[in-house]
Write an enzyme that holds these catalytic residues in place. Sequence first.
Site, PDB file in Angstrom:
ATOM      1  N   SER A 111       4.257   7.442 -11.895  1.00 36.06           N
ATOM      2  CA  SER A 111       5.074   6.597 -11.006  1.00 36.06           C
ATOM      3  C   SER A 111       4.337   5.306 -10.653  1.00 36.06           C
ATOM      4  O   SER A 111       4.937   4.235 -10.575  1.00 36.06           O
ATOM      5  CB  SER A 111       5.474   7.371  -9.739  1.00 36.06           C
ATOM      6  OG  SER A 111       4.336   7.625  -8.921  1.00 36.06           O
ATOM      7  N   LYS A 112       3.015   5.379 -10.474  1.00 33.23           N
ATOM      8  CA  LYS A 112       2.246   4.169 -10.163  1.00 33.23           C
ATOM      9  C   LYS A 112       2.227   3.245 -11.393  1.00 33.23           C
ATOM     10  O   LYS A 112       2.319   2.023 -11.262  1.00 33.23           O
ATOM     11  CB  LYS A 112       0.802   4.516  -9.754  1.00 33.23           C
ATOM     12  CG  LYS A 112       0.674   5.275  -8.447  1.00 33.23           C
ATOM     13  CD  LYS A 112       1.081   4.490  -7.218  1.00 33.23           C
ATOM     14  CE  LYS A 112       0.111   3.398  -6.850  1.00 33.23           C
ATOM     15  NZ  LYS A 112       0.491   2.743  -5.559  1.00 33.23           N
TER      16      LYS A 112
ATOM     17  N   GLU B 107       3.749   7.517  -2.106  1.00 35.82           N
ATOM     18  CA  GLU B 107       3.407   8.935  -2.113  1.00 35.82           C
ATOM     19  C   GLU B 107       2.144   8.994  -2.960  1.00 35.82           C
ATOM     20  O   GLU B 107       2.134   8.505  -4.098  1.00 35.82           O
ATOM     21  CB  GLU B 107       4.529   9.761  -2.753  1.00 35.82           C
ATOM     22  CG  GLU B 107       5.750   9.912  -1.879  1.00 35.82           C
ATOM     23  CD  GLU B 107       5.495  10.741  -0.630  1.00 35.82           C
ATOM     24  OE1 GLU B 107       4.588  11.595  -0.659  1.00 35.82           O
ATOM     25  OE2 GLU B 107       6.199  10.542   0.382  1.00 35.82           O
TER      26      GLU B 107
ATOM     27  N   TYR C  65       2.303  11.577 -10.316  1.00 34.71           N
ATOM     28  CA  TYR C  65       1.844  10.500  -9.418  1.00 34.71           C
ATOM     29  C   TYR C  65       1.444   9.268 -10.219  1.00 34.71           C
ATOM     30  O   TYR C  65       1.945   8.166  -9.991  1.00 34.71           O
ATOM     31  CB  TYR C  65       0.660  10.989  -8.578  1.00 34.71           C
ATOM     32  CG  TYR C  65      -0.159   9.873  -7.948  1.00 34.71           C
ATOM     33  CD1 TYR C  65       0.382   9.058  -6.956  1.00 34.71           C
ATOM     34  CD2 TYR C  65      -1.474   9.629  -8.365  1.00 34.71           C
ATOM     35  CE1 TYR C  65      -0.366   8.026  -6.389  1.00 34.71           C
ATOM     36  CE2 TYR C  65      -2.225   8.601  -7.799  1.00 34.71           C
ATOM     37  CZ  TYR C  65      -1.670   7.807  -6.822  1.00 34.71           C
ATOM     38  OH  TYR C  65      -2.398   6.781  -6.269  1.00 34.71           O
TER      39      TYR C  65
ATOM     40  N   ASN D 127     -10.967   6.434  -3.211  1.00 35.11           N
ATOM     41  CA  ASN D 127     -11.502   5.917  -1.943  1.00 35.11           C
ATOM     42  C   ASN D 127     -11.943   7.061  -1.046  1.00 35.11           C
ATOM     43  O   ASN D 127     -11.402   8.172  -1.114  1.00 35.11           O
ATOM     44  CB  ASN D 127     -10.412   5.176  -1.177  1.00 35.11           C
ATOM     45  CG  ASN D 127     -10.106   3.798  -1.717  1.00 35.11           C
ATOM     46  OD1 ASN D 127      -9.994   2.841  -0.976  1.00 35.11           O
ATOM     47  ND2 ASN D 127      -9.958   3.671  -3.024  1.00 35.11           N
TER      48      ASN D 127
ATOM     49  N   PHE E 282       0.834  -1.202   0.000  1.00 35.60           N
ATOM     50  CA  PHE E 282       0.000   0.000   0.000  1.00 35.60           C
ATOM     51  C   PHE E 282       0.874   1.260   0.000  1.00 35.60           C
ATOM     52  O   PHE E 282       0.376   2.343  -0.278  1.00 35.60           O
ATOM     53  CB  PHE E 282      -0.848   0.072   1.279  1.00 35.60           C
ATOM     54  CG  PHE E 282      -1.905  -0.980   1.436  1.00 35.60           C
ATOM     55  CD1 PHE E 282      -3.211  -0.745   1.015  1.00 35.60           C
ATOM     56  CD2 PHE E 282      -1.621  -2.207   2.023  1.00 35.60           C
ATOM     57  CE1 PHE E 282      -4.203  -1.685   1.178  1.00 35.60           C
ATOM     58  CE2 PHE E 282      -2.611  -3.164   2.196  1.00 35.60           C
ATOM     59  CZ  PHE E 282      -3.905  -2.906   1.772  1.00 35.60           C
ATOM     60  N   ALA E 283       2.142   1.117   0.422  1.00 37.18           N
ATOM     61  CA  ALA E 283       2.976   2.313   0.666  1.00 37.18           C
ATOM     62  C   ALA E 283       3.166   3.102  -0.617  1.00 37.18           C
ATOM     63  O   ALA E 283       3.489   2.541  -1.660  1.00 37.18           O
ATOM     64  CB  ALA E 283       4.338   1.897   1.220  1.00 37.18           C
TER      65      ALA E 283
ATOM     66  N   THR F  63      -3.776   2.150  -8.934  1.00 37.64           N
ATOM     67  CA  THR F  63      -4.850   3.138  -9.099  1.00 37.64           C
ATOM     68  C   THR F  63      -5.387   3.140 -10.521  1.00 37.64           C
ATOM     69  O   THR F  63      -4.632   2.880 -11.469  1.00 37.64           O
ATOM     70  CB  THR F  63      -4.309   4.544  -8.749  1.00 37.64           C
ATOM     71  OG1 THR F  63      -5.263   5.519  -9.161  1.00 37.64           O
ATOM     72  CG2 THR F  63      -2.999   4.864  -9.455  1.00 37.64           C
ATOM     73  N   ASP F  64      -6.659   3.513 -10.677  1.00 37.89           N
ATOM     74  CA  ASP F  64      -7.225   3.637 -12.020  1.00 37.89           C
ATOM     75  C   ASP F  64      -6.631   4.828 -12.766  1.00 37.89           C
ATOM     76  O   ASP F  64      -6.793   4.950 -13.976  1.00 37.89           O
ATOM     77  CB  ASP F  64      -8.765   3.729 -11.968  1.00 37.89           C
ATOM     78  CG  ASP F  64      -9.292   4.953 -11.219  1.00 37.89           C
ATOM     79  OD1 ASP F  64      -8.498   5.710 -10.630  1.00 37.89           O
ATOM     80  OD2 ASP F  64     -10.522   5.147 -11.225  1.00 37.89           O
ATOM     81  N   GLU F  65      -5.902   5.693 -12.027  1.00 36.64           N
ATOM     82  CA  GLU F  65      -5.321   6.871 -12.694  1.00 36.64           C
ATOM     83  C   GLU F  65      -4.239   6.480 -13.706  1.00 36.64           C
ATOM     84  O   GLU F  65      -3.874   7.288 -14.555  1.00 36.64           O
ATOM     85  CB  GLU F  65      -4.748   7.848 -11.666  1.00 36.64           C
ATOM     86  CG  GLU F  65      -5.834   8.428 -10.790  1.00 36.64           C
ATOM     87  CD  GLU F  65      -5.378   9.601  -9.936  1.00 36.64           C
ATOM     88  OE1 GLU F  65      -4.533  10.387 -10.386  1.00 36.64           O
ATOM     89  OE2 GLU F  65      -5.890   9.714  -8.814  1.00 36.64           O
TER      90      GLU F  65
END
Length: 326
Positions: A164-165, A85, A161, A191, A82-83, A136-138
């Site tokens: 990076s994900k 930024e 962000y 969420n 989960f960790a 994430t869906d982003e």
Amino acid sequence: MKTYLITGCAGFIGSNFVYYMLDKYQDIRLVNLDKLTYAGNLENLKGVEEDPRHIFVRGDICDQELVAKLIADYDPDFIINFAAESHVDRSIANPMIFVDTNVRGTVNLLQCCKEAWYDAGQKTWKKGKKYLQVSTDEVYGALGPEGYFTETTPINPHSPYSASKASADHYVKAFHDTYGMPMNITRCSNNYGARQSPEKLVPLMINNVRNHKSLPVYGDGMQIRDWLYVEDHCKAIDMVASNGKVGEVYNIGGHNEKPNIFIVKTIIEQVGKRLNDPEINEGLIKHVEDRLGHDRRYGIDPSKIKEDLGWYPETPFEVGIVKTID
Ligand code: NAD
């Protein structure tokens, strides 16, 4: 007894996951590795302080020696990352820290799993082990007014962000494709719920409304997100970890596509009702300059998790927001 090494669980979703799992399973051990950045808060874990099934370790997911030691000492069945930024505005101001934690940190976890679980000679993995990346869906970018993200929608991130994900997700897939690592990736929508950091939309608006402060809304407020109640998300992660097909990505949405302005107006209405305060009204809304590169709409196609796991999150926003305010 199953052991989970969970990371970033002094934060919003992770701390909810700790409560969810300890409530659901008697015979369980959660080793919680968290660096306690500005987003981590031990207050979130107050309710489990005395619970011997939860072990808190302060540290960085980029720390190879520490992660390897935790895997050696506790021999986890699952590692759930989960960790991160996680704040888009911060990524626009300072992208490098997002590369460090979200990309380097993830690759370090993968590498440590491989060291502990992979027999390079036999090309086999220890039985019963799995790595789960909370994403994430982003990573899919934005949608127009029609259509939904599916697990095969091309990756097309727009913010530092989400870039990076997306990069972290590619590494997780690469470890599966290259070494056969047992893994899942979950990609969830926005969420909301208890213990969310006060800078995020829902808690920010609840706090401002309570204090009669103005409610800053980006642009026209018509950015649409699929709002997912955090306890539904925790349930979905547990299901994917235990029963998700190895190597698969699962999208998790809330079936609650709403524009930001609707979220703000619902909060005004609900908090106003509870406090019976006429000064709480839509006059508090203040439209401010839109965020750079702000995606207009995210929406999730739920069919895959429904088909594979037989369940899909379904708390309506109007119900979840009342629980959050209370
Ligand atoms: P959060 O910002 O509330 O918590 C992040 C936690 O990670 C904090 O406790 C922080 O101390 C910890 N952390 C940060 N860097 C670390 C490091 N280098 N080593 C160890 N711990 C570190 O985040 P959240 O909202 O709970 O999100 C959890 C995950 O879910 C993230 O991966 C995020 O990308 C993803 N996600 C969140 C949402 C959402 O709506 N909140 C939506 C989609 C995906």
